[in-house]
Design a protein around this motif. Structure first.
Motif, mmCIF file in Angstrom:
data_model
loop_
_atom_site.group_PDB
_atom_site.id
_atom_site.type_symbol
_atom_site.label_atom_id
_atom_site.label_comp_id
_atom_site.label_asym_id
_atom_site.label_seq_id
_atom_site.Cartn_x
_atom_site.Cartn_y
_atom_site.Cartn_z
ATOM 1 N N LEU A 567 37.868 36.577 53.555
ATOM 2 C CA LEU A 567 36.563 36.714 52.885
ATOM 3 C C LEU A 567 35.478 37.149 53.855
ATOM 4 O O LEU A 567 34.286 37.077 53.531
ATOM 5 N N ALA A 570 33.396 40.129 52.469
ATOM 6 C CA ALA A 570 32.631 39.690 51.300
ATOM 7 C C ALA A 570 31.495 38.767 51.725
ATOM 8 O O ALA A 570 30.373 38.850 51.204
ATOM 9 N N ASN A 593 36.700 30.517 48.038
ATOM 10 C CA ASN A 593 37.468 30.591 46.803
ATOM 11 C C ASN A 593 37.581 29.180 46.221
ATOM 12 O O ASN A 593 38.393 28.375 46.690
ATOM 13 N N ALA A 642 33.932 33.107 45.324
ATOM 14 C CA ALA A 642 34.505 34.456 45.235
ATOM 15 C C ALA A 642 35.391 34.607 44.007
ATOM 16 O O ALA A 642 35.695 35.743 43.585
ATOM 17 N N ASN A 643 35.806 33.519 43.399
ATOM 18 C CA ASN A 643 36.647 33.574 42.198
ATOM 19 C C ASN A 643 35.827 33.723 40.924
ATOM 20 O O ASN A 643 36.392 33.849 39.836
ATOM 21 N N ASN A 644 34.491 33.704 41.038
ATOM 22 C CA ASN A 644 33.624 33.780 39.858
ATOM 23 C C ASN A 644 33.304 35.233 39.530
ATOM 24 O O ASN A 644 32.984 36.037 40.416
ATOM 25 N N ALA A 645 33.352 35.570 38.252
ATOM 26 C CA ALA A 645 33.159 36.964 37.822
ATOM 27 C C ALA A 645 31.766 37.481 38.169
ATOM 28 O O ALA A 645 31.604 38.657 38.549
ATOM 29 N N GLN A 648 31.600 38.322 41.787
ATOM 30 C CA GLN A 648 32.345 39.562 42.003
ATOM 31 C C GLN A 648 31.529 40.781 41.566
ATOM 32 O O GLN A 648 31.542 41.828 42.227
ATOM 33 N N TYR A 649 30.790 40.626 40.461
ATOM 34 C CA TYR A 649 29.945 41.734 39.984
ATOM 35 C C TYR A 649 28.898 42.092 41.038
ATOM 36 O O TYR A 649 28.664 43.268 41.341
ATOM 37 N N LEU A 651 29.002 41.493 44.212
ATOM 38 C CA LEU A 651 29.676 42.036 45.393
ATOM 39 C C LEU A 651 30.044 43.508 45.187
ATOM 40 O O LEU A 651 29.901 44.327 46.101
ATOM 41 N N ASN A 652 30.491 43.825 43.970
ATOM 42 C CA ASN A 652 30.965 45.185 43.698
ATOM 43 C C ASN A 652 29.864 46.125 43.237
ATOM 44 O O ASN A 652 30.096 47.332 43.074
#
Length: 698
Positions: A567, A570, A593, A642-645, A648-649, A651-652
């Motif tokens: 990670l 991230a 995570n 990091a497992n949360n949507a 992740q949004y 981050l991406n």
């Protein structure tokens, strides 16, 4: 005996004016003094009988009579004790100078004082002159051939003493009340004062009104006593009633048999209980008796939680009963009441000096003959003997609590929430008490179960997905230290591992963290009283093998999944995004995570930082000012999942114009789960929430 007229052996003419002003607010205390003197005379006569130096009459019944006469404005105190001879009247009544009258006058003639004085100088009898213009004594000694004595004094320094006409052994004191004190000849006022001071004196006390018409009562013949004065014999016919039988016919049935009854002069009822509960052996007292005594003495109809019966003969004599009352802290005062007695003679209504400070909530009675009959509070506060009493009471309370924890755990748990703040305060104030109670302090956990410290610290194998197992694990720092030590093979330099006990201060505010713990079968204890921060700090200082940590002080290893994903990238990206969005360089950002993918962010504040904040609040509440809360900002850590949507949004889509707004929202959501937002922060949060919902309409 020749008639005698003389001067009282005192060195000043102003003794009686001083006596008349004696503790004016407590001038009803003369009742206690005169009745107490009567009790002493009766006790001494009984001892003479036991030693074979005197033989009591077969029908002897020890008693003290108080007779009020409002018409003649008099009060009589009559005892059937050992009485006095003329020589004894001369010694104990006339020669009062040897009892300290001179010292008394010099010390108090120009002062007002809160100390109780009566009795300090053997002047108890003279308290009668607080309310009387004239006092007479009629007495007959138990000694063979004794001549009755009549003594009188009109409140000056002169007295008259002549042969009397009393024909029964004992003493009768008559007070001719002054105009300002006629209230004491009122039967109801007399009853009130006697019940205040004399409720538990060791001799039965009877109150009557002179020339009052006789009152009557009806009793069964079988209940008659030799002393009853029978007015009339009554035949009470049998009572019958007509009842219908099964076949429809009726018959007359006797429902109450005929009785022979007597109408008698109403039996006098003593105002006091000569054998109060505290004088009895604890094994002979029932639960209902303890509760009834509590209701009677303290007029408290809420049942006490439990009680402690004190019964000590060595190294000092002390008896009593202490009650832990039921406290509704929202409405009730938590001020207790300790009634102090000396050989069943009431001394003071609320003496706290003999009780440790942390037990001020207690209600109780303490009878300690080794304390002076009249004792000032300033003397109590500086008395080493009183300190020993306090230590004894502290030990007895600890012993009672420990015994309950060992043998009545269910009851102990039921009472714990009520008494916990006081017991914890006691641990802070008294090291010996803390040492005794250390293993019997209860901690309520997030599953509403109670555990002691040894139970909390007992090593357990934590099964998966089960609630109720105690969290006793290494902190993240301890785990890291252990790994480092293992890698470097430097066991001798490794810090001792500390077990961590997690705790909750607000079940609602920290609900998110509680749910995370429960999901992993972990546990934490509830510490939601303002004394708890100081209490657990003290426990840690006294015990080096464990530490307390608030449930939101760290994201524990148990909440993280077993993913070995890197990670690092991230974490760098999200740290940059959030620090810019929040404009907060002091905030530490971590990416982990977490097992629960629904949790987006968690805010933690180091345990040390939180305790410093709590200390600042206490200083501020005490008017001592405070430090800037921002100085603890560096102790805050925002952990992103990091497992949360949503994480992740962000981050991406780091270049999206909405990302800063989402970052602020995640931070505020984490803060809400940690502590209430300020007014300005809440206003911004609400507006931002509306803006985010508007995005869905576009």
């Amino acid at each position: 005996m020749e008639n005698k007229h003389g001067n009282l052996s005192i060195d000043s003419d102003n003794l009686f004016p001083i006596i008349k002003k004696w503790l004016y607010s407590d001038h009803d205390i003369f009742y206690r003094e005169l009745i107490s003197n009567g009790c002493d005379a009766i006790t001494k006569l009984k001892k003479l009988d036991m030693m074979g130096e005197y033989t009591l009459p077969a029908d002897y019944k020890a008693k003290i009579q108080v007779i009020v006469n409002p018409e003649e404005k008099t009060l009589k105190f009559i005892d059937n004790g050992l009485g006095m001879t003329a020589d004894e009247v001369e010694e104990y009544i006339n020669r009062i100078a040897f009892s300290g009258a001179t010292d008394f006058i010099e010390k108090y003639k120009d002062k007002s004082t809160d100390d109780q004085i009566i009795g300090h100088f053997g002047l108890g009898f003279y308290s009668a002159f607080m309310v009387a213009d004239e006092v007479t004594i009629d007495t007959l000694s138990y000694k063979e051939g004794a001549v009755p004595v009549h003594w009188s004094c009109d409140g000056g320094t002169e007295f008259d003493m002549v042969d009397g006409d009393k024909d029964e052994v004992g003493t009768e004191i008559t007070l001719y009340l002054n105009e300002d004190c006629l209230e004491f000849a009122n039967e109801y006022r007399a009853r009130e004062v006697i019940e205040k001071y004399c409720s538990f004196m060791p001799t039965e006390i009877y109150l009557s009104k002179a020339n009052a018409p006789e009152e009557y009562e009806t009793i069964d013949v079988a209940d008659k006593r030799d002393t009853d004065k029978v007015i009339e014999e009554i035949h009470e016919a049998a009572k019958t009633e007509e009842k219908e039988k099964e076949d429809g016919t009726k018959e007359t049935v006797e429902v109450s048999p005929a009785r022979e009854k007597l109408k008698i002069v109403k039996r006098p009822v003593p105002l006091n209980d000569p054998q109060p509960l505290w004088t009895k052996n604890p094994n002979d007292c029932t639960e209902e008796e303890y509760k009834a005594f509590y209701r009677k003495v303290f007029m408290d109809y809420k049942e006490p939680l439990f009680w402690i019966h004190l019964n000590m003969d060595y190294p000092f004599n002390l008896k009593g009963i202490l009650y832990f009352p039921k406290i509704n802290t929202e409405y009730d005062s938590i001020e207790g009441t300790i009634k102090l007695y000396n050989n069943q003679v009431f001394i003071a209504d609320n003496i706290k000096e003999v009780i440790p400070e942390f037990l001020m909530l207690l209600k109780g009675v303490i009878d300690c003959p080794d304390l002076p009959l009249n004792v000032s509070r300033s003397a109590l506060q500086n008395d080493g003997f009183v300190k020993k009493i306090e230590e004894y009471i502290t030990k007895k309370v600890a012993d009672k609590l420990i015994g309950m924890c060992k043998t009545e755990k269910e009851s102990y748990e039921k009472y714990w929430d009520d008494i916990a703040p006081f017991i914890k305060y006691g641990c802070l104030k008294d090291e010996k008490f803390c040492d005794k109670m250390n293993d019997y302090i209860l901690f309520k956990d997030i599953n509403d179960k109670y555990q002691t410290l040894p139970e909390l610290l007992a090593p357990v194998e934590k099964p998966e997905n089960t609630e109720g197992e105690t969290v006793v694990e290494e902190s993240a720092d301890a785990a890291d230290a252990k790994d480092a030590a293992s890698e470097n093979q430097a066991e001798d330099k490794k810090e001792p591992e500390k077990k961590t006990v997690y705790y909750v201060t607000d079940r609602v505010q920290q609900g998110q963290y509680i749910n995370l713990f429960k999901e992993q079968g972990m546990n934490a204890v509830i510490l939601d009283h303002n004394i708890d921060t100081s209490f657990i700090t003290q426990l840690e200082q006294r015990n080096e093998d464990y530490q307390f940590m608030r449930i939101d002080a760290d994201v524990t290893e148990s909440l993280k999944d077993d993913s070995e994903a890197d990670l690092t990238e991230a974490s760098a990206t999200l740290t940059d995004i959030f620090k810019k969005a929040l404009n907060n360089d002091k905030l530490t950002i971590k990416v982990e995570n977490l097992k629960n993918a629904d949790v987006a962010s968690v805010l933690t504040l180091s345990e040390q930082g939180r305790r410093m904040q709590d200390m600042m609040k206490m200083y501020a509440m005490g008017g001592m000012g405070g430090m800037d809360p921002d100085m603890f900002a560096a102790d805050q850590t925002l952990t992103l999942n990091a497992n949360n949507a949503l994480v992740q949004y962000i981050l991406n889509n780091k270049d999206s114009e909405n990302v800063p707004m989402f970052a602020e929202q995640l931070y505020d959501l984490a803060r809400i789960s940690n502590q209430p937002l300020s007014v300005d922060a809440m206003t911004k949060f609400i507006k931002r929430s509306n803006d985010i919902m508007l995005l869905l309409t576009k």
